[in-house]
Design a protein around this motif. Structure first.
Motif, PDB file in Angstrom:
ATOM      1  N   ASP A 131      -2.340 -38.820  -3.142  1.00  0.00           N
ATOM      2  CA  ASP A 131      -2.483 -39.555  -4.409  1.00  0.00           C
ATOM      3  C   ASP A 131      -2.630 -38.589  -5.578  1.00  0.00           C
ATOM      4  OD1 ASP A 131      -3.078 -42.004  -6.031  1.00  0.00           O
ATOM      5  OD2 ASP A 131      -5.024 -40.994  -6.244  1.00  0.00           O
ATOM      6  N   ARG A 132      -3.381 -37.518  -5.376  1.00  0.00           N
ATOM      7  CA  ARG A 132      -3.522 -36.507  -6.443  1.00  0.00           C
ATOM      8  C   ARG A 132      -2.165 -35.874  -6.749  1.00  0.00           C
ATOM      9  NH1 ARG A 132      -8.224 -38.532  -8.192  1.00  0.00           N
ATOM     10  NH2 ARG A 132      -9.936 -37.049  -8.248  1.00  0.00           N
ATOM     11  N   TYR A 133      -1.404 -35.521  -5.703  1.00  0.00           N
ATOM     12  CA  TYR A 133      -0.081 -34.930  -5.942  1.00  0.00           C
ATOM     13  C   TYR A 133       0.814 -35.916  -6.685  1.00  0.00           C
ATOM     14  CZ  TYR A 133      -1.040 -30.790  -3.080  1.00  0.00           C
ATOM     15  OH  TYR A 133      -1.565 -29.615  -2.603  1.00  0.00           O
ATOM     16  N   ALA A 134       0.740 -37.192  -6.318  1.00  0.00           N
ATOM     17  CA  ALA A 134       1.567 -38.207  -7.006  1.00  0.00           C
ATOM     18  C   ALA A 134       1.174 -38.293  -8.480  1.00  0.00           C
ATOM     19  CB  ALA A 134       1.411 -39.565  -6.320  1.00  0.00           C
ATOM     20  N   ARG A 135      -0.130 -38.253  -8.758  1.00  0.00           N
ATOM     21  CA  ARG A 135      -0.572 -38.304 -10.165  1.00  0.00           C
ATOM     22  C   ARG A 135      -0.114 -37.066 -10.933  1.00  0.00           C
ATOM     23  NH1 ARG A 135      -6.683 -40.819 -10.390  1.00  0.00           N
ATOM     24  NH2 ARG A 135      -6.562 -41.845  -8.375  1.00  0.00           N
ATOM     25  N   CYS A 136       0.033 -35.945 -10.236  1.00  0.00           N
ATOM     26  CA  CYS A 136       0.432 -34.686 -10.882  1.00  0.00           C
ATOM     27  C   CYS A 136       1.940 -34.606 -11.134  1.00  0.00           C
ATOM     28  CB  CYS A 136       0.004 -33.490 -10.030  1.00  0.00           C
ATOM     29  SG  CYS A 136      -1.761 -33.169 -10.085  1.00  0.00           S
ATOM     30  N   ALA A 137       2.704 -35.579 -10.628  1.00  0.00           N
ATOM     31  CA  ALA A 137       4.153 -35.541 -10.855  1.00  0.00           C
ATOM     32  C   ALA A 137       4.462 -35.509 -12.350  1.00  0.00           C
ATOM     33  CB  ALA A 137       4.823 -36.743 -10.191  1.00  0.00           C
ATOM     34  N   VAL A 138       3.577 -36.084 -13.146  1.00  0.00           N
ATOM     35  CA  VAL A 138       3.779 -36.112 -14.606  1.00  0.00           C
ATOM     36  C   VAL A 138       3.833 -34.692 -15.195  1.00  0.00           C
ATOM     37  CG1 VAL A 138       1.321 -36.302 -15.185  1.00  0.00           C
ATOM     38  CG2 VAL A 138       3.032 -37.270 -16.727  1.00  0.00           C
ATOM     39  N   VAL A 139       3.166 -33.758 -14.575  1.00  0.00           N
ATOM     40  CA  VAL A 139       3.202 -32.355 -15.018  1.00  0.00           C
ATOM     41  C   VAL A 139       4.647 -31.837 -14.969  1.00  0.00           C
ATOM     42  CG1 VAL A 139       2.583 -30.004 -14.257  1.00  0.00           C
ATOM     43  CG2 VAL A 139       0.824 -31.802 -14.381  1.00  0.00           C
ATOM     44  N   VAL A 140       5.354 -32.200 -13.922  1.00  0.00           N
ATOM     45  CA  VAL A 140       6.740 -31.752 -13.743  1.00  0.00           C
ATOM     46  C   VAL A 140       7.661 -32.499 -14.706  1.00  0.00           C
ATOM     47  CG1 VAL A 140       8.623 -31.538 -12.070  1.00  0.00           C
ATOM     48  CG2 VAL A 140       6.262 -31.099 -11.363  1.00  0.00           C
TER      49      VAL A 140
END
Lengths: 201, 201
Positions: A131-140
């Protein structure tokens, strides 16, 4: 990707929410102080000041308590920092991981250790991380919009590359926390991404 | 970076070496079959067909047995493959890590789990890994000599970047073994290295 003991989250008050918060806080505190071997439903109930049958009925066992602790930790509205650059965002993420793993009390490390004892805790921890990685997709996405990255960059792969050295060094290799590691691991991942490591087949 | 149960290594025969090999093999087998909780000196002695006082005298406790098992595993003359390219060498290394972590019986995973229970096992596992990274430095030296990498590339940092996603995905995130991961993680590290991630200040 910090994990917190707080289970307050976005839930409104009420007795049920208060009991949950007390029990999950007691679970984290008991785990940190006495380890997985000292984590029993009875000890958690006593520490939380809640009747043990309440805990057994709602959480069933230690696996249920740890899974709910991780669910609650993930329910915190966390978002990655927006620093204006890919490298800055990844560094900020890694700083949070470093702070989490080096934290006192060491709840994150204790939860990782517990995931080797309880399959239910392991599943919950993995769901928390994904879930944290999914939320971090916005960084990319933001980096692509700024033209820092080629379109179609695979975000999870980039994020795992940036963060894996943190967990490997701090948790598995047990090297002393290096204050430069968050930035160097972030820079490495950003360089690889710009070189096309996460695009194409 | 495979870990093996064999403690035969380079030591010449003799009763002492035979007893060591038997006891360490029993330690690994007992750990894999019954977990850390089922790993007792008495169970190991019985399984090895050795008197328990011999085990207590020589290894003292479970931490001593696990540490010696890891010492013996590191004493195997292992060297990284020489495939002719940096990416090939790193991929071969990651293939070995994948094979080790996905092996049946799962000795590597069991030793990692045990390292969260025994400080002595943790120290020995870390020493094992650091020794493997040191032996892999030649991969970077060869790549420099071929002109694939800038001189002065920091080998440990490069090697951790190449291998950390393997451990993070397979051990901590528990994602199903991806046969492409060894090569993609190797390629990512090689791209970052050529972009200068591991040279300079």
């Amino acid at each position: 990707m910090p994990t917190t003991t707080s289970a307050s989250g976005s839930r409104p008050g009420g007795r049920s929410a208060r009991v949950r918060a007390q029990v999950l806080e007691a679970t984290g505190a008991q785990l940190v102080e006495h380890g997985y071997d000292g984590l029993t439903v009875d000890a958690v109930a006593e520490r939380a000041g809640v009747h043990r049958t309440t805990v057994y009925r709602r959480w069933r066992d230690i696996g249920g308590l740890l899974a709910d602790l991780l669910d609650a930790a993930g329910d915190d509205g966390w978002e990655p920092a927006d620093t204006g650059t890919l490298e800055g965002d990844l560094t900020a993420l890694n700083e949070e991981i470093l702070a989490g793993v080096a934290a006192d009390p060491p709840l994150t490390t204790a939860l990782i250790a517990a995931s080797f004892r309880s399959a239910q805790a392991a599943r919950a921890l993995r769901a928390f991380w994904e879930d944290r990685y999914a939320r971090c997709a916005v960084v990319v996405v933001r980096a692509e919009q700024r033209g820092e990255l080629p379109p179609g960059t695979r975000s999870r792969e980039l994020l795992v590359t940036a963060t894996a050295p943190m967990y490997h060094e701090l948790v598995l290799l047990g090297t002393p926390p290096d204050p430069h590691l968050p930035a160097t691991a972030a820079r490495t991942a950003a360089l690889a991404a710009r070189a096309g490591a996460f695009t194409g087949p």
